[in-house]
Design a protein around this motif. Sequence first.
Motif, PDB file in Angstrom:
ATOM      1  N   GLU A 174       0.832  -1.215   0.000  1.00 47.08           N
ATOM      2  CA  GLU A 174       0.000   0.000   0.000  1.00 47.08           C
ATOM      3  C   GLU A 174       0.864   1.261   0.000  1.00 47.08           C
ATOM      4  N   LYS A 175       2.042   1.174   0.603  1.00 49.49           N
ATOM      5  CA  LYS A 175       2.955   2.319   0.709  1.00 49.49           C
ATOM      6  C   LYS A 175       3.863   2.460  -0.522  1.00 49.49           C
ATOM      7  N   GLY A 176       3.642   1.635  -1.552  1.00 46.89           N
ATOM      8  CA  GLY A 176       4.410   1.785  -2.787  1.00 46.89           C
ATOM      9  C   GLY A 176       5.667   0.935  -2.876  1.00 46.89           C
ATOM     10  N   TYR A 177       5.747  -0.106  -2.083  1.00 44.27           N
ATOM     11  CA  TYR A 177       6.878  -1.027  -2.147  1.00 44.27           C
ATOM     12  C   TYR A 177       6.573  -2.161  -3.110  1.00 44.27           C
ATOM     13  N   THR A 178       7.610  -2.785  -3.629  1.00 40.91           N
ATOM     14  CA  THR A 178       7.475  -3.999  -4.420  1.00 40.91           C
ATOM     15  C   THR A 178       8.127  -5.140  -3.649  1.00 40.91           C
ATOM     16  N   LYS A 179       7.657  -6.336  -3.872  1.00 38.41           N
ATOM     17  CA  LYS A 179       8.078  -7.514  -3.107  1.00 38.41           C
ATOM     18  C   LYS A 179       8.940  -8.411  -3.995  1.00 38.41           C
ATOM     19  N   ILE A 180      10.117  -8.807  -3.478  1.00 38.41           N
ATOM     20  CA  ILE A 180      11.040  -9.670  -4.209  1.00 38.41           C
ATOM     21  C   ILE A 180      11.353 -10.891  -3.347  1.00 38.41           C
ATOM     22  N   LYS A 181      11.201 -12.067  -3.928  1.00 35.27           N
ATOM     23  CA  LYS A 181      11.456 -13.318  -3.208  1.00 35.27           C
ATOM     24  C   LYS A 181      12.952 -13.507  -2.974  1.00 35.27           C
ATOM     25  N   LEU A 182      13.300 -13.912  -1.761  1.00 35.86           N
ATOM     26  CA  LEU A 182      14.670 -14.257  -1.407  1.00 35.86           C
ATOM     27  C   LEU A 182      14.763 -15.770  -1.236  1.00 35.86           C
ATOM     28  N   HIS A 183      15.913 -16.323  -1.571  1.00 35.21           N
ATOM     29  CA  HIS A 183      16.135 -17.764  -1.413  1.00 35.21           C
ATOM     30  C   HIS A 183      17.292 -17.972  -0.451  1.00 35.21           C
ATOM     31  N   LEU A 184      17.066 -18.736   0.592  1.00 38.77           N
ATOM     32  CA  LEU A 184      18.089 -19.006   1.598  1.00 38.77           C
ATOM     33  C   LEU A 184      19.000 -20.124   1.104  1.00 38.77           C
ATOM     34  N   THR A 185      20.313 -19.883   1.133  1.00 39.87           N
ATOM     35  CA  THR A 185      21.288 -20.883   0.678  1.00 39.87           C
ATOM     36  C   THR A 185      21.693 -21.791   1.834  1.00 39.87           C
TER      37      THR A 185
END
Length: 147
Positions: A10-21
């Motif tokens: 809602e605040k204008g952020y975009t979401k990016i998936k992280l992968h744990l190694t």
Amino acid sequence: MERLQDFLLEKGYTKIKLHLTHTNHFEIKATINGVKGLFILDTGASSTCVGFDTVERFNLKVKDSEIKAAGAGAVDMLTQISKKNKMKIGKWRKDKVPIILFNLTHVNTALTSHNSKPVDGIIGADILKKGKAIIDYDKKYLYLKLP
């Protein structure tokens, strides 16, 4: 109660998936100058970096730098710098991004010895600050504020 994800979107952020190694690092996919790469997200790295071997792949224009790099057990490493690069992480984009180049062999040797994939570089605090980053460690997402 509103979820963090909903609030940030809602605040204008975009979401990016992280992968744990296997080494407990977060991997992230990013694009430099239109070319995709695999990176480690490192809040302790002051600058975003790539390996010397990626100059042609990422279409980097490099200059020698007097700055010496240090990290992950290595010190006084020679560096180069490439200015005015285009970076894209998910829907987030930034132009004129400076990138430090140095020998990433020691990083990738450590990663592969623990059954993790080698990376093209490191996304550092410079990008995280520019993107007003928020990391959700539990859900494994990076949020960056869209311009």
